[in-house]
Design a protein around this motif. Sequence first.
Motif, PDB file in Angstrom:
ATOM      1  N   ALA A   1      -5.879   4.489   0.846  1.00 41.05           N
ATOM      2  CA  ALA A   1      -4.884   3.435   0.626  1.00 41.05           C
ATOM      3  C   ALA A   1      -4.850   3.130  -0.862  1.00 41.05           C
ATOM      4  O   ALA A   1      -5.869   2.768  -1.454  1.00 41.05           O
ATOM      5  CB  ALA A   1      -5.246   2.191   1.422  1.00 41.05           C
TER       6      ALA A   1
ATOM      7  N   ARG B   1      -7.688   3.776  -5.415  1.00 40.10           N
ATOM      8  CA  ARG B   1      -7.596   4.263  -4.036  1.00 40.10           C
ATOM      9  C   ARG B   1      -8.854   3.840  -3.285  1.00 40.10           C
ATOM     10  O   ARG B   1      -9.968   3.993  -3.809  1.00 40.10           O
ATOM     11  CB  ARG B   1      -7.440   5.785  -3.993  1.00 40.10           C
ATOM     12  CG  ARG B   1      -6.074   6.256  -4.489  1.00 40.10           C
ATOM     13  CD  ARG B   1      -5.874   7.734  -4.276  1.00 40.10           C
ATOM     14  NE  ARG B   1      -4.527   8.142  -4.626  1.00 40.10           N
ATOM     15  CZ  ARG B   1      -4.025   9.352  -4.408  1.00 40.10           C
ATOM     16  NH1 ARG B   1      -4.798  10.282  -3.840  1.00 40.10           N
ATOM     17  NH2 ARG B   1      -2.793   9.651  -4.731  1.00 40.10           N
TER      18      ARG B   1
ATOM     19  N   THR C   1       2.215   3.566   4.654  1.00 40.85           N
ATOM     20  CA  THR C   1       2.856   3.280   3.371  1.00 40.85           C
ATOM     21  C   THR C   1       3.898   2.181   3.544  1.00 40.85           C
ATOM     22  O   THR C   1       4.717   2.230   4.469  1.00 40.85           O
ATOM     23  CB  THR C   1       3.511   4.549   2.801  1.00 40.85           C
ATOM     24  OG1 THR C   1       2.488   5.506   2.492  1.00 40.85           O
ATOM     25  CG2 THR C   1       4.317   4.241   1.554  1.00 40.85           C
TER      26      THR C   1
ATOM     27  N   VAL D   1      -9.793  -2.496   1.170  1.00 39.17           N
ATOM     28  CA  VAL D   1      -8.486  -2.860   1.725  1.00 39.17           C
ATOM     29  C   VAL D   1      -8.719  -3.366   3.134  1.00 39.17           C
ATOM     30  O   VAL D   1      -9.350  -2.681   3.951  1.00 39.17           O
ATOM     31  CB  VAL D   1      -7.523  -1.658   1.721  1.00 39.17           C
ATOM     32  CG1 VAL D   1      -6.260  -1.968   2.524  1.00 39.17           C
ATOM     33  CG2 VAL D   1      -7.167  -1.270   0.281  1.00 39.17           C
TER      34      VAL D   1
ATOM     35  N   TYR E   1      -6.491  -6.749  -0.989  1.00 37.87           N
ATOM     36  CA  TYR E   1      -7.294  -5.836  -1.803  1.00 37.87           C
ATOM     37  C   TYR E   1      -8.405  -6.627  -2.470  1.00 37.87           C
ATOM     38  O   TYR E   1      -8.156  -7.573  -3.220  1.00 37.87           O
ATOM     39  CB  TYR E   1      -6.447  -5.141  -2.864  1.00 37.87           C
ATOM     40  CG  TYR E   1      -7.271  -4.240  -3.767  1.00 37.87           C
ATOM     41  CD1 TYR E   1      -7.821  -3.067  -3.274  1.00 37.87           C
ATOM     42  CD2 TYR E   1      -7.516  -4.584  -5.090  1.00 37.87           C
ATOM     43  CE1 TYR E   1      -8.600  -2.244  -4.080  1.00 37.87           C
ATOM     44  CE2 TYR E   1      -8.289  -3.771  -5.904  1.00 37.87           C
ATOM     45  CZ  TYR E   1      -8.827  -2.605  -5.390  1.00 37.87           C
ATOM     46  OH  TYR E   1      -9.598  -1.796  -6.184  1.00 37.87           O
TER      47      TYR E   1
ATOM     48  N   LEU F   1       0.807  -1.210   0.000  1.00 34.45           N
ATOM     49  CA  LEU F   1       0.000   0.000   0.000  1.00 34.45           C
ATOM     50  C   LEU F   1       0.849   1.272   0.000  1.00 34.45           C
ATOM     51  O   LEU F   1       1.950   1.307   0.549  1.00 34.45           O
ATOM     52  CB  LEU F   1      -0.902   0.036   1.243  1.00 34.45           C
ATOM     53  CG  LEU F   1      -1.777  -1.182   1.512  1.00 34.45           C
ATOM     54  CD1 LEU F   1      -2.556  -0.974   2.804  1.00 34.45           C
ATOM     55  CD2 LEU F   1      -2.720  -1.452   0.346  1.00 34.45           C
TER      56      LEU F   1
ATOM     57  N   VAL G   1      -3.657   1.118  -4.278  1.00 35.79           N
ATOM     58  CA  VAL G   1      -3.209  -0.142  -4.870  1.00 35.79           C
ATOM     59  C   VAL G   1      -3.196   0.064  -6.376  1.00 35.79           C
ATOM     60  O   VAL G   1      -4.248   0.296  -6.979  1.00 35.79           O
ATOM     61  CB  VAL G   1      -4.155  -1.305  -4.504  1.00 35.79           C
ATOM     62  CG1 VAL G   1      -3.764  -2.561  -5.264  1.00 35.79           C
ATOM     63  CG2 VAL G   1      -4.143  -1.563  -3.010  1.00 35.79           C
TER      64      VAL G   1
ATOM     65  N   TYR H   1      -3.328   1.801   8.351  1.00 32.82           N
ATOM     66  CA  TYR H   1      -2.198   1.318   7.551  1.00 32.82           C
ATOM     67  C   TYR H   1      -1.195   2.444   7.350  1.00 32.82           C
ATOM     68  O   TYR H   1      -1.532   3.627   7.430  1.00 32.82           O
ATOM     69  CB  TYR H   1      -2.674   0.817   6.177  1.00 32.82           C
ATOM     70  CG  TYR H   1      -3.777  -0.208   6.252  1.00 32.82           C
ATOM     71  CD1 TYR H   1      -3.489  -1.542   6.503  1.00 32.82           C
ATOM     72  CD2 TYR H   1      -5.117   0.168   6.074  1.00 32.82           C
ATOM     73  CE1 TYR H   1      -4.499  -2.486   6.577  1.00 32.82           C
ATOM     74  CE2 TYR H   1      -6.123  -0.772   6.146  1.00 32.82           C
ATOM     75  CZ  TYR H   1      -5.818  -2.098   6.397  1.00 32.82           C
ATOM     76  OH  TYR H   1      -6.817  -3.032   6.487  1.00 32.82           O
TER      77      TYR H   1
END
Length: 358
Positions: A25, A31, A41, A90, A47, A11, A27, A39
């Motif tokens: 987040a 987003r 980075t 997520v 996902y 992420l 992917v 979370y």
Amino acid sequence: MSTLRVTVEELAVHPHPNADALELAQVGLYRAVVAKDAYRTGDYALYIPEQAVLPAALIDELGLTGRLAGGDANRVKAVRLRGELSQGLVCRPGALADLDLVQAAKEGTDFAELLGITKWAPPIPTTMNGDVEATPELLPWVDIENLQRYPDIFEPGEPVVLTEKLHGTACLLTYLAEDGRVLVSSKGFGSKSLGLKEDERNLYWRAVRGHGVPEAAAGLAERLGATRVGIFGEVYGRGVQDLAYGTDLHTAETPPAYAVFDVCAEIDGQVRWLDPAEVFSDGELPLVPKLFEGPYSLDAVLEWASGRETVSGRSLHLREGVVIRPAVERYSPVVGGRTIAKAVSPAYLTRKGGTEYE
């Protein structure tokens, strides 16, 4: 539709511009809105993409009871949360608690079956349904992956072609040169090698007969010396989906609107994909609009995806998106198949009262 894969991803986390208690987040280029500080980075999490259908136990575990889409409130759909587009979920389900998430991400493990997650199948209206039969000779259409999930499928500056993605229903036609048979199917039935028996009431058969597609396919097979020709078109307009492109309701005397978006031919045992604008350059069949031809730029593609429709010539409503393909057909190691992708308009994803028949 894209292929359903439920995978662990690394992420990148961004601030939510309109909510202190939320973050975004990322992917790929998707987003998803998440709780702040859930979370960081570089973290890894599961996902779950759009169009995934979740089992009740997982919905309850994730605290999403009554908050998902569909009649059973179990389908993941793009939504805007405090003004930001959220695509997919997520999360870290308990079933993955003992797994090495970094290793799972490297291996690309698909957890859909383990978690009981399935792909949503749109309803089939009566006009799109019909009696089916086994048609192993049918040339199937492929699932087009979303550019936002696979942003590296194209190289920067690579020559590409963008065509408008129409909101209709995909129609598959295969012409068999040996005996002149014509096979017609939908994308859903075609994925199972099932063809629709000819019926004057069926939407797909009415479209291909009304626009002379079998005759065009026969002519192309003769010109190329092909044993099979596949013509893939979109049946669209009023009475098909919610975006009508300024068309009138089709009747028994008037065929539904139709536009070709892809063509292939089997020549010497090899299936080759062809440019519809080249093989039908004389206007023999209606084609989807070509919007752009030139060097690939991600930002430019996403901008094109969010325009207004061009089919009617009057910009009557939003555009569903665009389909991107290289100017020269090639294999993609990124998706393990044909290099082709779609980019979908955020406005299309979050429109109200939309239909998604297939």
